[in-house]
Design a protein around this motif. Sequence first.
Motif, PDB file in Angstrom:
ATOM      1  N   VAL A 274       0.898  -1.151  -0.006  1.00 49.18           N
ATOM      2  CA  VAL A 274      -0.191  -0.017  -0.136  1.00 49.18           C
ATOM      3  C   VAL A 274       0.848   1.014   0.117  1.00 49.18           C
ATOM      4  O   VAL A 274       0.372   2.231   0.571  1.00 49.18           O
ATOM      5  N   GLY A 275       2.001   1.197  -0.610  1.00 49.01           N
ATOM      6  CA  GLY A 275       2.912   2.219  -0.539  1.00 49.01           C
ATOM      7  C   GLY A 275       2.511   3.431  -1.571  1.00 49.01           C
ATOM      8  O   GLY A 275       2.002   3.455  -2.556  1.00 49.01           O
ATOM      9  N   PRO A 276       2.313   4.698  -0.810  1.00 45.81           N
ATOM     10  CA  PRO A 276       1.836   5.874  -1.422  1.00 45.81           C
ATOM     11  C   PRO A 276       2.723   6.255  -2.861  1.00 45.81           C
ATOM     12  O   PRO A 276       3.949   6.066  -2.811  1.00 45.81           O
ATOM     13  N   GLU A 277       2.150   6.674  -3.767  1.00 47.01           N
ATOM     14  CA  GLU A 277       3.184   7.313  -5.041  1.00 47.01           C
ATOM     15  C   GLU A 277       3.308   8.807  -4.634  1.00 47.01           C
ATOM     16  O   GLU A 277       2.445   9.593  -4.486  1.00 47.01           O
ATOM     17  N   LEU A 278       4.652   9.151  -4.615  1.00 45.78           N
ATOM     18  CA  LEU A 278       5.084  10.610  -4.311  1.00 45.78           C
ATOM     19  C   LEU A 278       5.732  11.149  -5.306  1.00 45.78           C
ATOM     20  O   LEU A 278       5.956  12.569  -5.320  1.00 45.78           O
TER      21      LEU A 278
ATOM     22  N   THR B  26      -0.550  18.354  -2.366  1.00 48.48           N
ATOM     23  CA  THR B  26      -1.138  17.869  -0.939  1.00 48.48           C
ATOM     24  C   THR B  26      -0.620  16.259  -1.093  1.00 48.48           C
ATOM     25  O   THR B  26      -0.367  15.523  -2.005  1.00 48.48           O
ATOM     26  N   LEU B  27      -0.709  15.648   0.193  1.00 44.14           N
ATOM     27  CA  LEU B  27      -0.461  14.055   0.401  1.00 44.14           C
ATOM     28  C   LEU B  27      -1.660  13.609   1.090  1.00 44.14           C
ATOM     29  O   LEU B  27      -2.050  14.072   2.067  1.00 44.14           O
ATOM     30  N   SER B  28      -1.872  12.577   0.664  1.00 40.29           N
ATOM     31  CA  SER B  28      -3.152  11.759   1.274  1.00 40.29           C
ATOM     32  C   SER B  28      -2.653  10.243   1.385  1.00 40.29           C
ATOM     33  O   SER B  28      -1.423   9.911   0.824  1.00 40.29           O
ATOM     34  N   PRO B  29      -3.278   9.336   2.158  1.00 39.38           N
ATOM     35  CA  PRO B  29      -2.911   8.092   2.159  1.00 39.38           C
ATOM     36  C   PRO B  29      -2.313   7.462   1.104  1.00 39.38           C
ATOM     37  O   PRO B  29      -1.487   6.476   1.004  1.00 39.38           O
ATOM     38  N   GLN B  30      -3.089   7.856  -0.129  1.00 36.14           N
ATOM     39  CA  GLN B  30      -2.949   7.175  -1.664  1.00 36.14           C
ATOM     40  C   GLN B  30      -1.685   7.694  -1.993  1.00 36.14           C
ATOM     41  O   GLN B  30      -1.157   7.197  -2.851  1.00 36.14           O
ATOM     42  N   GLY B  31      -1.278   8.812  -1.830  1.00 33.01           N
ATOM     43  CA  GLY B  31      -0.146   9.398  -2.371  1.00 33.01           C
ATOM     44  C   GLY B  31       0.048  11.208  -2.570  1.00 33.01           C
ATOM     45  O   GLY B  31      -1.114  11.731  -2.196  1.00 33.01           O
ATOM     46  N   ALA B  32       0.697  11.555  -3.275  1.00 29.39           N
ATOM     47  CA  ALA B  32       0.741  13.185  -3.695  1.00 29.39           C
ATOM     48  C   ALA B  32      -0.322  13.451  -4.936  1.00 29.39           C
ATOM     49  O   ALA B  32      -0.624  12.496  -5.835  1.00 29.39           O
TER      50      ALA B  32
ATOM     51  N   LEU C 278      -2.391  20.225  -6.028  1.00 26.24           N
ATOM     52  CA  LEU C 278      -3.532  21.071  -5.180  1.00 26.24           C
ATOM     53  C   LEU C 278      -4.716  21.072  -6.133  1.00 26.24           C
ATOM     54  O   LEU C 278      -5.652  21.065  -5.609  1.00 26.24           O
ATOM     55  N   GLY C 279      -4.336  21.566  -7.383  1.00 24.60           N
ATOM     56  CA  GLY C 279      -5.491  21.872  -8.382  1.00 24.60           C
ATOM     57  C   GLY C 279      -6.329  20.728  -8.788  1.00 24.60           C
ATOM     58  O   GLY C 279      -7.536  20.918  -9.470  1.00 24.60           O
ATOM     59  N   CYS C 280      -5.962  19.531  -8.459  1.00 33.82           N
ATOM     60  CA  CYS C 280      -6.845  18.129  -8.933  1.00 33.82           C
ATOM     61  C   CYS C 280      -7.902  18.072  -7.784  1.00 33.82           C
ATOM     62  O   CYS C 280      -8.767  16.995  -8.114  1.00 33.82           O
ATOM     63  N   GLY C 281      -7.745  18.641  -6.806  1.00 35.73           N
ATOM     64  CA  GLY C 281      -8.955  18.762  -6.072  1.00 35.73           C
ATOM     65  C   GLY C 281      -8.949  17.460  -4.614  1.00 35.73           C
ATOM     66  O   GLY C 281     -10.054  17.405  -4.143  1.00 35.73           O
ATOM     67  N   LEU C 282      -8.084  16.795  -4.764  1.00 35.44           N
ATOM     68  CA  LEU C 282      -8.234  15.568  -3.782  1.00 35.44           C
ATOM     69  C   LEU C 282      -7.936  16.141  -2.550  1.00 35.44           C
ATOM     70  O   LEU C 282      -6.963  16.957  -2.237  1.00 35.44           O
ATOM     71  N   PRO C 283      -8.652  15.589  -1.147  1.00 29.45           N
ATOM     72  CA  PRO C 283      -8.072  15.927   0.204  1.00 29.45           C
ATOM     73  C   PRO C 283      -6.903  15.421   0.580  1.00 29.45           C
ATOM     74  O   PRO C 283      -6.440  14.448   0.145  1.00 29.45           O
ATOM     75  N   GLY C 284      -6.396  16.225   1.303  1.00 32.48           N
ATOM     76  CA  GLY C 284      -5.021  15.873   1.895  1.00 32.48           C
ATOM     77  C   GLY C 284      -4.400  16.778   2.584  1.00 32.48           C
ATOM     78  O   GLY C 284      -4.801  18.262   2.787  1.00 32.48           O
ATOM     79  N   THR C 285      -3.053  16.961   3.057  1.00 33.22           N
ATOM     80  CA  THR C 285      -2.238  17.762   3.871  1.00 33.22           C
ATOM     81  C   THR C 285      -1.313  18.375   2.726  1.00 33.22           C
ATOM     82  O   THR C 285      -0.573  17.776   1.848  1.00 33.22           O
ATOM     83  N   ARG C 286      -0.839  19.854   2.924  1.00 31.81           N
ATOM     84  CA  ARG C 286      -0.102  20.186   1.981  1.00 31.81           C
ATOM     85  C   ARG C 286       1.285  19.760   2.401  1.00 31.81           C
ATOM     86  O   ARG C 286       1.847  19.701   3.342  1.00 31.81           O
ATOM     87  N   ALA C 287       2.122  19.552   1.082  1.00 30.56           N
ATOM     88  CA  ALA C 287       3.474  18.809   1.246  1.00 30.56           C
ATOM     89  C   ALA C 287       4.291  19.491   0.274  1.00 30.56           C
ATOM     90  O   ALA C 287       3.962  19.393  -1.153  1.00 30.56           O
TER      91      ALA C 287
ATOM     92  N   GLU D  90      -0.126   8.709   9.776  1.00 30.47           N
ATOM     93  CA  GLU D  90      -1.520   8.812   9.253  1.00 30.47           C
ATOM     94  C   GLU D  90      -2.019   7.696   8.281  1.00 30.47           C
ATOM     95  O   GLU D  90      -3.095   7.211   8.252  1.00 30.47           O
ATOM     96  N   ALA D  91      -1.091   7.694   7.353  1.00 22.01           N
ATOM     97  CA  ALA D  91      -1.423   6.565   6.226  1.00 22.01           C
ATOM     98  C   ALA D  91      -1.422   5.331   6.775  1.00 22.01           C
ATOM     99  O   ALA D  91      -2.330   4.564   6.431  1.00 22.01           O
ATOM    100  N   ILE D  92      -0.466   5.026   7.711  1.00 20.38           N
ATOM    101  CA  ILE D  92      -0.572   3.617   8.157  1.00 20.38           C
ATOM    102  C   ILE D  92      -1.829   3.257   9.047  1.00 20.38           C
ATOM    103  O   ILE D  92      -2.548   2.254   9.209  1.00 20.38           O
ATOM    104  N   GLU D  93      -2.062   4.387   9.872  1.00 21.11           N
ATOM    105  CA  GLU D  93      -3.475   4.332  10.615  1.00 21.11           C
ATOM    106  C   GLU D  93      -4.474   4.140   9.771  1.00 21.11           C
ATOM    107  O   GLU D  93      -5.479   3.722  10.256  1.00 21.11           O
ATOM    108  N   ALA D  94      -4.569   4.969   8.591  1.00 18.54           N
ATOM    109  CA  ALA D  94      -5.887   4.880   7.724  1.00 18.54           C
ATOM    110  C   ALA D  94      -6.057   3.377   7.411  1.00 18.54           C
ATOM    111  O   ALA D  94      -7.014   2.912   7.212  1.00 18.54           O
ATOM    112  N   HIS D  95      -4.853   2.825   6.872  1.00 17.04           N
ATOM    113  CA  HIS D  95      -4.939   1.505   6.739  1.00 17.04           C
ATOM    114  C   HIS D  95      -5.265   0.531   7.482  1.00 17.04           C
ATOM    115  O   HIS D  95      -6.008  -0.428   7.135  1.00 17.04           O
TER     116      HIS D  95
END
Length: 246
Positions: free
Chosen positions: A154-158, A173-179, A182-191, A225-230
């Motif tokens: 379940v490694g994220p794409e960076l 942005t970074l979510s459990p799925q990967g980077a 910002l303009g693509c609109g996926l929720p996540g943390t700024r990275a 947080e990605a591990i916790e989500a998994h």
Amino acid sequence: MSRPLAIHRTAIVVGLQDHKEADRIVRLLIPENGRITALARSAKRSTKRFGGALDIGNKLEATLRPPKNSSGWWGLDSANLEDGRPHIRSDLERLSLLAYCTEVCGQLARESHPEPKLFGLLDMALSLLDAMAEPPSTAFRLGLETKALTFAGVGPELRTCVACGNPIDDPATLSPQGASHLGCGLPGTRAPTDWLFAVESCRRTPLRETIDKTIPEGPIWAFAEAIEAHLGRRLRSRSILATLSG
């Protein structure tokens, strides 16, 4: 029905729980069998069969009996200590890292399924921590987290955006799925992208080379947080480690 024949396995203790008056439930990470749950009868009384081997992070040679059915516990007949990681236990921050590493690798490992990569990663991480004179840089933990997620499948794409597939650039942005952009609109943390690329380097670098590695500022708990989500739950050892590491 005859009792299953005993087998010998190299294992790392990734969980412990008292059971009844004298027994212990022991969770082990084993290359050939992944994460298993074993019952060590009279473990709190028997120094001959277990001799202090049953402690979190210990590497041991275990004598085990497979369960009679797929939902049963293994039997842990005895354990000989191979490596007790004694130097880690004299330093509180490294000890909290030991607990964190064992929880991450132990929980990401599948039950009763070969997990040689996660076992090797955990064994290397604990051996390195035991040889250190002081706690490692944050890059060490980030390297372990991203490697563990990758070995668990379940490694994220960076390096490319998980939404559009184009190379990642700022703002991201970074979510459990990967980077993602910002303009693509996926929720996540700024990275920041320089941080993302530095973490990707940690994932692809041998863990021993991350001990003193410096990386740019970024959301340093994003992969926890990605591990916790998994897993669907909090990592119990994370709060103590976060407090000690500032």
